[in-house]
Design a protein around this motif. Sequence first.
Motif, PDB file in Angstrom:
ATOM      1  N   ALA A 187      -3.206   6.583  -8.876  1.00 48.35           N
ATOM      2  CA  ALA A 187      -3.732   5.536  -9.762  1.00 48.35           C
ATOM      3  C   ALA A 187      -2.694   4.434  -9.962  1.00 48.35           C
ATOM      4  N   LEU A 188      -1.427   4.821 -10.133  1.00 49.50           N
ATOM      5  CA  LEU A 188      -0.364   3.820 -10.280  1.00 49.50           C
ATOM      6  C   LEU A 188      -0.261   2.951  -9.036  1.00 49.50           C
ATOM      7  N   TRP A 189      -0.298   3.573  -7.883  1.00 50.72           N
ATOM      8  CA  TRP A 189      -0.232   2.832  -6.626  1.00 50.72           C
ATOM      9  C   TRP A 189      -1.383   1.832  -6.530  1.00 50.72           C
ATOM     10  N   VAL A 190      -2.602   2.307  -6.821  1.00 48.75           N
ATOM     11  CA  VAL A 190      -3.799   1.467  -6.628  1.00 48.75           C
ATOM     12  C   VAL A 190      -3.852   0.327  -7.637  1.00 48.75           C
ATOM     13  N   ILE A 191      -3.326   0.551  -8.828  1.00 49.81           N
ATOM     14  CA  ILE A 191      -3.342  -0.507  -9.851  1.00 49.81           C
ATOM     15  C   ILE A 191      -2.248  -1.535  -9.592  1.00 49.81           C
ATOM     16  N   ILE A 192      -1.047  -1.068  -9.274  1.00 52.47           N
ATOM     17  CA  ILE A 192       0.113  -1.960  -9.199  1.00 52.47           C
ATOM     18  C   ILE A 192       0.210  -2.698  -7.869  1.00 52.47           C
ATOM     19  N   VAL A 193       0.080  -1.964  -6.758  1.00 45.33           N
ATOM     20  CA  VAL A 193       0.343  -2.576  -5.450  1.00 45.33           C
ATOM     21  C   VAL A 193      -0.585  -3.752  -5.140  1.00 45.33           C
ATOM     22  N   PRO A 194      -1.921  -3.592  -5.204  1.00 42.10           N
ATOM     23  CA  PRO A 194      -2.781  -4.739  -4.862  1.00 42.10           C
ATOM     24  C   PRO A 194      -2.541  -5.950  -5.756  1.00 42.10           C
TER      25      PRO A 194
ATOM     26  N   VAL B 110     -11.011 -10.404  -0.559  1.00 40.36           N
ATOM     27  CA  VAL B 110     -10.744  -9.706   0.711  1.00 40.36           C
ATOM     28  C   VAL B 110      -9.340  -9.120   0.723  1.00 40.36           C
ATOM     29  N   VAL B 111      -8.362  -9.903   0.281  1.00 37.44           N
ATOM     30  CA  VAL B 111      -6.970  -9.427   0.262  1.00 37.44           C
ATOM     31  C   VAL B 111      -6.820  -8.244  -0.689  1.00 37.44           C
ATOM     32  N   LEU B 112      -7.372  -8.366  -1.886  1.00 30.66           N
ATOM     33  CA  LEU B 112      -7.284  -7.270  -2.863  1.00 30.66           C
ATOM     34  C   LEU B 112      -7.941  -6.005  -2.333  1.00 30.66           C
ATOM     35  N   ALA B 113      -9.134  -6.149  -1.748  1.00 27.21           N
ATOM     36  CA  ALA B 113      -9.852  -4.982  -1.236  1.00 27.21           C
ATOM     37  C   ALA B 113      -9.099  -4.330  -0.080  1.00 27.21           C
ATOM     38  N   THR B 114      -8.583  -5.160   0.832  1.00 29.39           N
ATOM     39  CA  THR B 114      -7.864  -4.625   1.994  1.00 29.39           C
ATOM     40  C   THR B 114      -6.596  -3.889   1.570  1.00 29.39           C
ATOM     41  N   ILE B 115      -5.824  -4.497   0.674  1.00 30.98           N
ATOM     42  CA  ILE B 115      -4.586  -3.856   0.220  1.00 30.98           C
ATOM     43  C   ILE B 115      -4.900  -2.601  -0.588  1.00 30.98           C
ATOM     44  N   THR B 116      -5.986  -2.621  -1.358  1.00 34.15           N
ATOM     45  CA  THR B 116      -6.366  -1.433  -2.136  1.00 34.15           C
ATOM     46  C   THR B 116      -6.696  -0.266  -1.221  1.00 34.15           C
ATOM     47  N   ILE B 117      -7.472  -0.523  -0.172  1.00 33.58           N
ATOM     48  CA  ILE B 117      -7.825   0.539   0.775  1.00 33.58           C
ATOM     49  C   ILE B 117      -6.572   1.068   1.469  1.00 33.58           C
ATOM     50  N   THR B 118      -5.708   0.158   1.900  1.00 32.24           N
ATOM     51  CA  THR B 118      -4.452   0.576   2.547  1.00 32.24           C
ATOM     52  C   THR B 118      -3.597   1.411   1.602  1.00 32.24           C
ATOM     53  N   THR B 119      -3.573   1.020   0.340  1.00 27.18           N
ATOM     54  CA  THR B 119      -2.771   1.739  -0.658  1.00 27.18           C
ATOM     55  C   THR B 119      -3.345   3.118  -0.940  1.00 27.18           C
ATOM     56  N   LEU B 120      -4.663   3.220  -0.999  1.00 32.44           N
ATOM     57  CA  LEU B 120      -5.285   4.524  -1.239  1.00 32.44           C
ATOM     58  C   LEU B 120      -4.910   5.526  -0.150  1.00 32.44           C
ATOM     59  N   LYS B 121      -4.722   5.031   1.055  1.00 34.50           N
ATOM     60  CA  LYS B 121      -4.430   5.916   2.186  1.00 34.50           C
ATOM     61  C   LYS B 121      -2.933   6.082   2.443  1.00 34.50           C
ATOM     62  N   VAL B 122      -2.084   5.538   1.561  1.00 34.42           N
ATOM     63  CA  VAL B 122      -0.651   5.558   1.832  1.00 34.42           C
ATOM     64  C   VAL B 122      -0.146   6.993   1.995  1.00 34.42           C
ATOM     65  N   PHE B 123       0.626   7.182   3.036  1.00 34.40           N
ATOM     66  CA  PHE B 123       1.169   8.501   3.356  1.00 34.40           C
ATOM     67  C   PHE B 123       2.598   8.388   3.869  1.00 34.40           C
ATOM     68  N   ASP B 124       2.793   7.464   4.811  1.00 31.90           N
ATOM     69  CA  ASP B 124       4.058   7.385   5.545  1.00 31.90           C
ATOM     70  C   ASP B 124       5.259   7.142   4.643  1.00 31.90           C
ATOM     71  N   ILE B 125       5.116   6.199   3.695  1.00 30.68           N
ATOM     72  CA  ILE B 125       6.245   5.846   2.831  1.00 30.68           C
ATOM     73  C   ILE B 125       6.667   7.039   1.987  1.00 30.68           C
ATOM     74  N   VAL B 126       5.692   7.710   1.389  1.00 31.98           N
ATOM     75  CA  VAL B 126       5.992   8.870   0.541  1.00 31.98           C
ATOM     76  C   VAL B 126       6.577   9.996   1.381  1.00 31.98           C
ATOM     77  N   ARG B 127       5.983  10.228   2.532  1.00 37.38           N
ATOM     78  CA  ARG B 127       6.446  11.334   3.389  1.00 37.38           C
ATOM     79  C   ARG B 127       7.863  11.087   3.874  1.00 37.38           C
ATOM     80  N   THR B 128       8.176   9.841   4.208  1.00 38.00           N
ATOM     81  CA  THR B 128       9.490   9.513   4.762  1.00 38.00           C
ATOM     82  C   THR B 128      10.583   9.526   3.699  1.00 38.00           C
ATOM     83  N   MET B 129      10.277   9.042   2.510  1.00 37.32           N
ATOM     84  CA  MET B 129      11.326   8.835   1.507  1.00 37.32           C
ATOM     85  C   MET B 129      11.554  10.048   0.613  1.00 37.32           C
TER      86      MET B 129
END
Length: 324
Positions: A100-107, A249-268
């Motif tokens: 929820a934090l990711w989806v609210i803040i990032v977009p 469009v930008v908000l929706a695209t970034i929101t979808i990308t953020t919902l699926k975020v995996f690589d950053i968390v997995r790597t760090m």
Amino acid sequence: MEEVGTKLTVLGVGVLAWLIVTAIIIAVSDIGRGRSKERWQIALFLGPTVLLLLIGLIVPAVRTFVLAFFGADESTFVGLDNFQWIFTQQTALITLRNTALWVIIVPLLATAVGLVYAVLVDKTRGEAFAKTLVFLPMAISFVGAGIIWKFVYAYRPEDKEQIGVVNAIIAAAGGPPQQLLNNDSLALNTLLLIAVMIWVQAGFAMVVLSAAIKGIPDDIVEAAKIDGTSPVQRFFFITLPSIRPALVVVLATITITTLKVFDIVRTMTGGQFNTSVVANELYNQAFRQNQPGQGAALAVLLFALVIPIVVYQVRLLNQQREIR
């Protein structure tokens, strides 16, 4: 050397097979006349695509949905127990909070940073260079961005030289170095991971919104200047309304990308120290904890969160076409 030769042989056979199949499809597509020929061509050219979608997307999606109602052995029907686990188990609840934090803040922040930057550099000297600097992170994979920022947040004991930029600044200011990615107080480490995503996505937002800003008719802007409006007034009453479709469009695209975020968390952090998100926890449950049912339930939840955003975006695009 033999292994390389074998791989090249397999690659050559695959390319040859693709060429043969393509040639057959093109040759056969000329059979028939009129509407029958047209239908035949549609079936030939769309058939392989539909088959690949069925095998690679639809069948796995259906199987995942079914698996969400079964236990760890994939044979015991457990009903809604896996979904109940998501909303009652402490680890899962922390995962939902982080997501929820990711989806609210990032977009919001990525779009805001991109918009402000696009407005500030618009029609200035060195505009192209300035935009390139902000867009460069988009050329880096999420794994690469995670590795870069892991060094930025790196910690070393107080008696050693700090290689992380943040801790080097803290040490230079006379403070003790901090294990930033281990600190889950007030979700600090999650916020630090979120900063990485904003850094990457701000360039995307800037490019799209900059193009939208340049599409605003000059006569509207000039008329507003003649009326004595200030730059701030022009921004809120002309720029923002004019680029609203691009903003959505930008908000929706970034929101979808953020919902699926995996690589950053997995790597760090690997999801440790209360930093896991839905996609990462899905991986943990399905492939590390041997809980495919719970992993599938998280996948279904992720799908359910993405669908409304996609539907809204499609409806908005259809409305824009009707207006045109």
